[in-house]
Design an enzyme around this catalytic site. Structure first.
Site, short mmCIF file in Angstrom:
data_model
loop_
_atom_site.label_atom_id
_atom_site.label_comp_id
_atom_site.label_asym_id
_atom_site.label_seq_id
_atom_site.Cartn_x
_atom_site.Cartn_y
_atom_site.Cartn_z
N HIS A 161 59.13 58.64 -32.39
CA HIS A 161 58.38 57.42 -32.07
C HIS A 161 56.93 57.46 -32.54
O HIS A 161 56.11 56.69 -32.09
CB HIS A 161 58.39 57.18 -30.55
CG HIS A 161 59.70 56.67 -30.03
ND1 HIS A 161 60.89 57.31 -30.28
CD2 HIS A 161 60.01 55.57 -29.28
CE1 HIS A 161 61.87 56.64 -29.69
NE2 HIS A 161 61.37 55.59 -29.08
N GLU A 208 67.42 46.09 -36.07
CA GLU A 208 66.28 45.93 -37.00
C GLU A 208 66.71 45.54 -38.41
O GLU A 208 66.10 44.67 -39.04
CB GLU A 208 65.43 47.21 -37.03
CG GLU A 208 64.54 47.40 -35.80
CD GLU A 208 65.26 48.00 -34.61
OE1 GLU A 208 66.47 48.30 -34.73
OE2 GLU A 208 64.63 48.19 -33.55
#
Ligand SMILES: Cc1ncc(C[n+]2csc(CCOP(=O)(O)OP(=O)(O)O)c2C)c(N)n1
Ligand SMILES: [Mg+2]
Lengths: 368, 325
Positions: free
Chosen positions: B129, B60
């Protein structure tokens, strides 16, 4: 691919100074006398600009951090002297040399250091954040290694647009341990991007020597092999060698759209920043040896004197002019105004700075 | 006007913009060959090819940083984060680089990048998450954040985001991906920074964003039916910029406000909205402003408890009655 000529820093001292083995390399042999003088002049200007900065810092006019490039001039000078229209550069916070090399003026550079509105970033960036996108210079970045993905992205954009170009992405020897750098390496190689990672290895990251910071297979550049990338090591005290070897990496970028890691051995004479008393991690003797035997500006001057491109008189004229230019820049910075209170909230959003009939966004974006 | 899902609306926005501007590139993990982890980008690779729709490694900081760098040279990358939770490993790129470069360069540079993906709890996947970073990110000047709640807004806001010349972070919601709604086929945008009154009412204003809007609309129905209360629901749609006027206008009409969000309470978006209301409409208020947010703990895994942790219709109804008491 070159074998590491130099194993660990500061063993680059073992390189004998003297006539450059790279003077006859085509990129150097093909330089006109004027081009050589211009290159020397740029190196001298970086040197004198920064030495002038020290005085201004000591007068308390420069806030924050001031990271000097003195001793490393041949790296920016050699690499940037080769660049063309579609070649871009981005670096860390030790960014003055690169700025002057791409053609930024001493005035705007000095005024940025003292936080004046006439600075290159209107006093909003400071020493660590020089920018000149009109000269393909994308900063000036304060977070160690954070610029590596950006440089890779600039190279991606060049390739996407179908241009033959590159992005030289500079970092220090300490930055190579940042995750973002490794992510950038991987993407650059995976996607065949024309990026050249230039590791300016000055032996130390702040007060930590390379031996104390980095596990490596003989040199830092060799980590490129883990990403299937070409690499080379360069004696960064010899601007001819920097040019000769960087030219090969540029060719690889332009013609094959492939990345390279270049590790350039160099040395900084002053502390990490002006805030570093420079007392704990290296011997004064080491600094002196580099200054006396490896100074990139002096070595290039001697080279050009030998080539009879320079005369002692011309060299003196060049150096005096550079000093005078730095003095003038200091006065310019002194006399320039600060940004205003209203300037604080400008340049945050493009859409706000360019409000017009086409602007669609609304609402409060700067809060009380 | 077609009835399509929130997911299809996002895809339609990307397809429109890919067709409109050749500098638009879609990038992210599994967006191309795999057709998207949530199938938002399904079919785009086939339609636009690998130059425009790019699979990235799980990296990322690397690929978002690359997108930011490319945007400085005029590419308009639309980066998919599989979850906004994963933005945390790229925080330096997202905040320091995309958010600051324009400022630090004195306006010489801008980053027209879009980062989009789901940012929600409620899916039984545990704390790592389930982050909702809209408040964290919107607290940085230089960054824009939008949170669409309906298919219409999803398409219109994403298109506006892609055309915007600043970094815009679009926070979606996996639970809404299958929600259907009317979406025009023709070109339109939802301007960034304009809230939407999703339900008109007179007794209470509920301010919400993202899925909390849907929850609040359901609560409003119950409040009307069972308690005879007329509730107005203001959907912020955009967090920064914030449409302060629409919020204030509604509060001046109803004189009561309940703020609902799925964030944890501390320094949530509604902390800012509550400050706004008390500073600009204090005299209009007939009751203190109340909030409903997620219970202040890392997101719990156990589904039964997670449903209680997050704002539910029942909690919104109960809190609304307190404001009205
Ligand atoms: C992420 C991050 N961590 C720490 C710092 C503080 N810091 C600034 S420069 C520096 C040393 C970096 O050394 P190196 O990469 O070798 O570059 P050099 O200063 O020698 O040019 C450190 C620790 C920072 N700016 N960013
Ligand atoms: Mg170093």
């Amino acid at each position: 691919m070159a074998k590491p000529a130099v194993l660990t820093h500061p063993e680059s001292l073992k390189h004998p100074a003297g006539p450059s083995a790279y003077a006859k390399d085509p990129v150097n042999a093909s330089m006109t006398k004027e081009a050589k003088i211009a290159l020397y002049t740029k190196m001298a200007r970086i040197r004198h600009f920064e030495q002038r900065c020290i005085r201004i810092y000591q007068q308390g006019k420069i806030g924050g951090f001031l990271h000097l490039y003195v001793g490393q001039e041949a790296v920016a000078a050699g690499t940037i002297s080769l660049l063309g229209k579609n070649d871009h550069i981005i670096t860390g916070y030790r960014d003055h040399g690169h700025g002057l090399m791409v053609g930024m003026g001493m005035n705007e550079c000095m005024a940025e250091l003292t936080g004046k509105v006439t600075g290159c970033s209107q006093g909003k960036g400071g020493s660590m954040h020089y920018f000149a996108p009109d000269k393909n210079y994308w900063g000036g970045h304060g977070i160690v290694g954070g610029q590596a993905p950006l440089g890779t992205g600039l190279a991606y954009a060049v390739k996407y647009q179908g241009l033959k170009g590159s992005c030289l992405t500079y970092m220090g020897d300490g930055a190579v341990n940042q995750g973002a750098v490794h992510e950038a390496y991987n993407l650059a190689s995976l996607w065949d991007l024309p990026v050249i990672f230039v590791v300016e290895n000055n032996g130390y990251s702040m007060g930590t020597s390379q031996e104390r910071s980095t596990a490596h297979p003989g040199c830092l550049a060799k980590r490129a092999e883990g990403y299937n990338m070409a690499w080379d090591v360069i004696n960064g005290h010899d601007v001819y060698e920097v040019r000769a070897k960087t030219a090969l990496a540029l060719k690889r970028a332009h013609e094959e759209s492939k990345p390279t890691v270049l590790e350039i051995f160099t040395y900084r004479y002053f502390g990490h920043s002006m805030a570093d008393p420079d007392k704990t991690y290296r011997e004064k003797e080491e600094i002196k040896t580099y200054r006396d035997k490896k100074d990139p500006v002096l070595l290039f001057e001697q080279e050009l004197l030998r080539e009879k491109v320079l005369t002692p008189e011309l060299s003196q004229t060049i150096n005096e002019a550079a000093m005078a230019e730095a003095d003038k820049a200091a006065i310019f910075a002194d006399e320039s105004p600060d940004p205003t209170l209203a300037d604080i909230t400008k340049h945050i959003y493009w859409e706000e700075d360019n409000r017009g009939p086409k602007t669609t966004s609304r609402g409060t974006i700067i809060f009380e | 006007m077609a009835v399509i899902s929130y997911r299809e609306a996002l895809r339609a926005a990307m397809r429109d913009e890919l067709n409109r501007d050749e500098n638009v590139v879609i990038m992210g993990e599994e967006v191309a060959q795999f057709n998207g982890a949530y199938k938002v980008t399904e079919g785009l690779l086939k339609e636009f090819g690998p130059k425009r729709i790019v699979d990235t490694p799980i990296s990322e900081a690397g690929f978002i940083g690359l997108g930011i760098g490319a945007s400085m040279l005029g590419i308009r990358p639309v980066m998919e984060l599989m979850f906004w939770s994963f933005s945390y490993v790229a925080f330096d790129q997202i905040v320091n680089n995309a958010g600051n470069i324009r400022y630090m360069s004195g306006g010489l540079i801008n980053c027209p990048i879009v980062i989009r993906g789901p940012a929600n709890g409620g899916t039984n996947v545990g704390a790592t998450h389930s982050h909702t970073p809209e408040a964290i990110l919107a607290s940085h000047p230089g960054i824009k954040v939008v949170c669409p709640a309906t298919p219409y807004d999803a398409k219109g806001l994403l298109k506006a985001a892609i055309r915007d010349n600043d970094p815009v972070y679009v926070m979606e919601n996996t639970i809404l991906y299958n929600d259907k709604g009317e979406v025009p086929d023709e070109d339109y945008i939802v301007p960034i920074g304009v809230a939407d009154v999703k339900r008109i009412g007179t007794d209470l204003t509920i301010v919400a964003h993202g899925r909390a809007v849907i929850t609040s609309l359901k609560a409003a129905e119950i409040l009307e039916k069972d308690h005879g209360v007329s509730v107005e629901v203001v959907d912020l749609r955009s967090i920064r910029p914030l449409d302060e006027e629409t919020i204030l206008k509604s509060v001046r009409k109803t004189h009561r406000a309940l703020l609902v969000e799925e964030n944890k309470p501390f320094c949530g978006v509604d902390a800012q909205v509550a400050y706004l209301i008390q500073s600009k409409a204090f005299d209009e208020l007939d009751a203190p402003v109340h909030r409903v947010s997620s219970i202040d703990a890392p997101q719990i895994y156990c589904k039964r408890m997670e449903d209680l942790q997050m704002p539910s219709v029942e909690r919104v109804v109960a809190e609304a009655l307190k404001v009205l008491a």
